[in-house]
Design a protein around this motif. Structure first.
Motif, PDB file in Angstrom:
ATOM      1  N   ALA A  45       0.739  -1.918   5.166  1.00 41.01           N
ATOM      2  CA  ALA A  45       2.136  -2.371   5.100  1.00 41.01           C
ATOM      3  C   ALA A  45       2.402  -3.196   3.849  1.00 41.01           C
ATOM      4  O   ALA A  45       3.470  -3.094   3.238  1.00 41.01           O
ATOM      5  CB  ALA A  45       2.483  -3.173   6.357  1.00 41.01           C
ATOM      6  N   GLN A  46       1.437  -4.025   3.455  1.00 42.42           N
ATOM      7  CA  GLN A  46       1.623  -4.848   2.263  1.00 42.42           C
ATOM      8  C   GLN A  46       1.711  -3.987   1.009  1.00 42.42           C
ATOM      9  O   GLN A  46       2.475  -4.287   0.093  1.00 42.42           O
ATOM     10  CB  GLN A  46       0.469  -5.843   2.129  1.00 42.42           C
ATOM     11  CG  GLN A  46       0.646  -6.846   0.989  1.00 42.42           C
ATOM     12  CD  GLN A  46       1.845  -7.750   1.190  1.00 42.42           C
ATOM     13  OE1 GLN A  46       2.018  -8.304   2.273  1.00 42.42           O
ATOM     14  NE2 GLN A  46       2.683  -7.912   0.172  1.00 42.42           N
ATOM     15  N   ASP A  47       0.961  -2.869   0.982  1.00 41.26           N
ATOM     16  CA  ASP A  47       1.029  -1.962  -0.160  1.00 41.26           C
ATOM     17  C   ASP A  47       2.379  -1.248  -0.203  1.00 41.26           C
ATOM     18  O   ASP A  47       2.927  -1.011  -1.283  1.00 41.26           O
ATOM     19  CB  ASP A  47      -0.103  -0.934  -0.087  1.00 41.26           C
ATOM     20  CG  ASP A  47      -1.469  -1.554  -0.309  1.00 41.26           C
ATOM     21  OD1 ASP A  47      -1.524  -2.626  -0.961  1.00 41.26           O
ATOM     22  OD2 ASP A  47      -2.467  -1.001   0.175  1.00 41.26           O
ATOM     23  N   ILE A  48       2.900  -0.896   0.983  1.00 41.12           N
ATOM     24  CA  ILE A  48       4.222  -0.276   1.047  1.00 41.12           C
ATOM     25  C   ILE A  48       5.264  -1.241   0.495  1.00 41.12           C
ATOM     26  O   ILE A  48       6.166  -0.859  -0.258  1.00 41.12           O
ATOM     27  CB  ILE A  48       4.569   0.112   2.499  1.00 41.12           C
ATOM     28  CG1 ILE A  48       3.628   1.204   3.000  1.00 41.12           C
ATOM     29  CG2 ILE A  48       6.023   0.567   2.603  1.00 41.12           C
ATOM     30  CD1 ILE A  48       3.774   1.519   4.482  1.00 41.12           C
ATOM     31  N   LEU A  49       5.104  -2.502   0.868  1.00 39.49           N
ATOM     32  CA  LEU A  49       6.049  -3.529   0.432  1.00 39.49           C
ATOM     33  C   LEU A  49       5.986  -3.744  -1.077  1.00 39.49           C
ATOM     34  O   LEU A  49       6.989  -3.618  -1.781  1.00 39.49           O
ATOM     35  CB  LEU A  49       5.750  -4.839   1.165  1.00 39.49           C
ATOM     36  CG  LEU A  49       6.659  -6.018   0.875  1.00 39.49           C
ATOM     37  CD1 LEU A  49       8.076  -5.730   1.307  1.00 39.49           C
ATOM     38  CD2 LEU A  49       6.137  -7.255   1.594  1.00 39.49           C
ATOM     39  N   SER A  50       4.779  -4.053  -1.566  1.00 34.30           N
ATOM     40  CA  SER A  50       4.638  -4.425  -2.977  1.00 34.30           C
ATOM     41  C   SER A  50       4.650  -3.223  -3.906  1.00 34.30           C
ATOM     42  O   SER A  50       5.194  -3.286  -5.018  1.00 34.30           O
ATOM     43  CB  SER A  50       3.351  -5.234  -3.178  1.00 34.30           C
ATOM     44  OG  SER A  50       2.214  -4.473  -2.790  1.00 34.30           O
ATOM     45  N   GLY A  51       4.068  -2.107  -3.473  1.00 34.27           N
ATOM     46  CA  GLY A  51       3.953  -0.941  -4.344  1.00 34.27           C
ATOM     47  C   GLY A  51       5.102   0.032  -4.238  1.00 34.27           C
ATOM     48  O   GLY A  51       5.238   0.925  -5.085  1.00 34.27           O
TER      49      GLY A  51
END
Length: 225
Positions: A45-51
């Motif tokens: 989820a953090q990669d979806i958010l930041s990336g």
């Protein structure tokens, strides 16, 4: 031709690229479907958010700064961001079950000013960047900023003004932060149409940014330094 090239590019891009494109274009239904697809494929989820989400919002913010995009597009994208982060939030927890956050900020429009569109965009961009936000709303007295920052141990105080008659409230916030003993541990950010870097320097604030996207980038830089 341009539309066809865009479709080809999106089809050939990875999931994060397609997410960035969807939020930039304000395509909420498509965006949420892509997020579900990414989560089902095991993308963090953090990669979806930041990336994905933040990349798209940053690109839109740059277009806004260059007058290639305008307030309606920013508002539509902001609504998409709010919907997307609501989906991601349950997935963004640490091993102990608590929400992952890189820091916290209290944000508001200063006393005497009821404008909140810019402040709301900054809030969404902050939250999308992993910052816990305490939104004080509009027409906020300087004392309220300081009280909230102390109560929640906020790393950042972010204040906005759209009226020249309310700019000096920001100076008061800086002075009260000194009196409260939190000035050395709290970053004070200022923004809004009449605000400039020279005014930021004059009142002793830390950071001035011209738009929501650059505000989020600056906040993340401070919190991850």
């Amino acid at each position: 031709t341009a539309a066809a090239e865009t479709k080809t590019e999106e089809a050939g891009g990875d999931i994060l690229t397609r997410i960035a494109s969807a939020i930039k274009r304000g395509q909420q239904k498509k965006l949420l479907a892509l997020i579900d697809e990414a989560l089902n494929d095991g993308v963090d989820a953090q990669d979806i958010l930041s990336g994905g989400l933040v990349v798209g919002m940053n690109e839109l913010g740059e277009d806004f700064s260059a007058n290639r995009a305008f307030v309606p597009e920013m508002l539509i994208a902001a609504r998409c961001m709010a919907a997307a982060t609501a989906v991601l939030k349950p997935h963004m927890v640490s091993e102990d079950g608590s929400s992952r956050s890189i820091g916290s900020a209290c944000i508001g429009t200063v006393l005497g000013d009821l404008h909140d569109i810019g402040k709301n965009l900054v809030k969404i961009m902050f939250e999308g960047s992993g910052i816990e936000v305490y939104d004080l709303g509009a027409d906020v007295p300087p004392e309220k900023f300081i009280q909230t920052a102390k109560e929640h141990n906020c790393d950042i105080i972010a204040c906005s003004s759209l009226l020249t008659t309310t700019m000096q409230e920001m100076r008061q916030i800086v002075e009260l932060a000194k009196q409260a003993g939190i000035r050395d541990t709290t970053t004070i950010m200022v923004g809004g149409a009449p605000i400039s870097q020279s005014f930021c320097d004059e009142i002793g604030a830390d950071i001035y940014t011209p738009d929501a996207a650059s505000a989020a980038r600056a906040a993340v830089k401070v919190l991850t330094a």
